[in-house]
Design a protein around this motif. Sequence first.
Motif, mmCIF file in Angstrom:
data_model
loop_
_atom_site.group_PDB
_atom_site.id
_atom_site.type_symbol
_atom_site.label_atom_id
_atom_site.label_comp_id
_atom_site.label_asym_id
_atom_site.label_seq_id
_atom_site.Cartn_x
_atom_site.Cartn_y
_atom_site.Cartn_z
ATOM 1 N N ARG A 148 -3.135 -16.193 -4.310
ATOM 2 C CA ARG A 148 -2.514 -15.252 -3.737
ATOM 3 C C ARG A 148 -3.492 -13.863 -4.019
ATOM 4 O O ARG A 148 -3.884 -13.500 -5.047
ATOM 5 N N ARG A 149 -3.600 -13.095 -3.007
ATOM 6 C CA ARG A 149 -4.324 -11.750 -3.196
ATOM 7 C C ARG A 149 -3.553 -10.498 -2.478
ATOM 8 O O ARG A 149 -2.649 -10.661 -1.909
ATOM 9 N N LEU A 150 -3.907 -9.342 -2.924
ATOM 10 C CA LEU A 150 -3.200 -8.353 -2.742
ATOM 11 C C LEU A 150 -3.060 -8.196 -1.035
ATOM 12 O O LEU A 150 -1.999 -7.852 -0.609
ATOM 13 N N PHE A 151 -4.221 -8.450 -0.426
ATOM 14 C CA PHE A 151 -4.005 -8.073 1.054
ATOM 15 C C PHE A 151 -3.232 -9.201 1.638
ATOM 16 O O PHE A 151 -3.071 -8.918 2.769
ATOM 17 N N ASP A 152 -2.800 -10.016 1.125
ATOM 18 C CA ASP A 152 -2.084 -11.151 1.712
ATOM 19 C C ASP A 152 -0.555 -10.358 1.991
ATOM 20 O O ASP A 152 0.338 -10.827 2.851
ATOM 21 N N PHE A 153 -0.168 -9.373 0.965
ATOM 22 C CA PHE A 153 0.938 -8.757 1.213
ATOM 23 C C PHE A 153 1.125 -7.537 1.811
ATOM 24 O O PHE A 153 2.117 -6.971 2.074
ATOM 25 N N ILE A 154 0.046 -6.724 1.589
ATOM 26 C CA ILE A 154 -0.017 -5.146 2.182
ATOM 27 C C ILE A 154 -1.340 -5.065 2.894
ATOM 28 O O ILE A 154 -2.325 -5.616 2.705
ATOM 29 N N SER A 155 -1.405 -4.309 4.040
ATOM 30 C CA SER A 155 -2.461 -3.976 4.743
ATOM 31 C C SER A 155 -3.602 -3.162 3.824
ATOM 32 O O SER A 155 -3.129 -2.486 3.086
ATOM 33 N N VAL A 157 -5.375 -0.918 4.805
ATOM 34 C CA VAL A 157 -5.310 0.272 5.335
ATOM 35 C C VAL A 157 -4.504 1.359 4.340
ATOM 36 O O VAL A 157 -4.606 2.279 3.897
ATOM 37 N N TYR A 158 -3.191 0.530 3.938
ATOM 38 C CA TYR A 158 -2.341 1.347 3.107
ATOM 39 C C TYR A 158 -2.967 1.366 1.533
ATOM 40 O O TYR A 158 -2.554 2.381 0.828
ATOM 41 N N VAL A 159 -3.549 0.158 1.234
ATOM 42 C CA VAL A 159 -4.019 0.546 -0.388
ATOM 43 C C VAL A 159 -5.205 1.741 -0.257
ATOM 44 O O VAL A 159 -5.038 2.283 -1.169
ATOM 45 N N ILE A 160 -6.087 1.675 0.852
ATOM 46 C CA ILE A 160 -6.828 2.840 0.696
ATOM 47 C C ILE A 160 -6.180 4.185 0.643
ATOM 48 O O ILE A 160 -6.794 5.039 0.134
ATOM 49 N N ILE A 161 -5.353 4.176 1.684
ATOM 50 C CA ILE A 161 -4.844 5.633 1.848
ATOM 51 C C ILE A 161 -4.166 5.984 0.630
ATOM 52 O O ILE A 161 -4.154 6.981 -0.013
ATOM 53 N N ALA A 162 -3.515 5.073 -0.326
ATOM 54 C CA ALA A 162 -2.930 5.378 -1.338
ATOM 55 C C ALA A 162 -3.673 5.907 -2.499
ATOM 56 O O ALA A 162 -3.603 6.615 -3.416
ATOM 57 N N ALA A 163 -4.828 4.960 -2.607
ATOM 58 C CA ALA A 163 -5.756 5.479 -3.453
ATOM 59 C C ALA A 163 -6.239 6.637 -3.211
ATOM 60 O O ALA A 163 -6.889 7.785 -4.132
ATOM 61 N N LEU A 164 -6.793 7.097 -1.865
ATOM 62 C CA LEU A 164 -7.257 8.635 -1.604
ATOM 63 C C LEU A 164 -6.263 9.445 -1.850
ATOM 64 O O LEU A 164 -6.875 10.686 -2.569
ATOM 65 N N LEU A 165 -5.037 9.269 -1.625
ATOM 66 C CA LEU A 165 -3.936 10.273 -2.212
ATOM 67 C C LEU A 165 -3.848 10.482 -3.764
ATOM 68 O O LEU A 165 -3.790 11.696 -4.049
ATOM 69 N N PHE A 166 -4.220 9.412 -4.411
ATOM 70 C CA PHE A 166 -4.045 9.507 -5.868
ATOM 71 C C PHE A 166 -5.378 10.110 -6.233
ATOM 72 O O PHE A 166 -5.142 11.008 -7.148
#
Length: 195
Positions: A148-155, A157-166
């Motif tokens: 199981r990988r992170l991108f199997d559960f969430i897009s 794009v959302y991970v990149i947006i979260a990292a940039l906002l942080f």
Amino acid sequence: MPTPYSDLVILTTYYLVFLMQIYFLSIHYPSRIQQRVLHILDNYTPAKYPKLYPHPIDKYAEAIAKSRWVSFKIINYLIAGTGLLIIFAMAISGYEPDPKGGDESLVLAYFVLQIIPILYISYKELKLFGLMRKESLESTRRANLNPRRLFDFISPVYVIIAALLFIAYVVFYYYTDIYGSEYPWTFKPAPHIQQ
């Protein structure tokens, strides 16, 4: 002589628990079992799901299956009626359970009577599962074992947006701390601590 308050509470609790036992084990629970089985018979027909129906399939004809469940329902209603007759006889005779206990044996004996149809259904279900297991042609089970990988559960794009906002938040936080700001999140000691 009027019944003392504590005896009245014991008596009421005894009758209420007995009534609840009659309702749940002879009416509610068997009807839920029946609804589940009839739902399977109606929605998962032998033509579409042959593995659910071991041979001979004629045994699972709709009329036969439903008539068996009508018998199951009638038996449970008779058992519930017997329980209500027991409660009625106890009420008429002025039966009072002993506060020290021991009268639970009557309820337990009735419980054994109630559980017989449910145990019979469980036994038949166990036999059905055994027949289904025998008829299954595949002896070995196969499973797709992918990590199981992170991108199997969430897009992504959302991970990149979260990292940039942080990162933007951290930069903004330190910028306001270095260049001074009246924002509440800056590191400024309280006025009574300043020297």
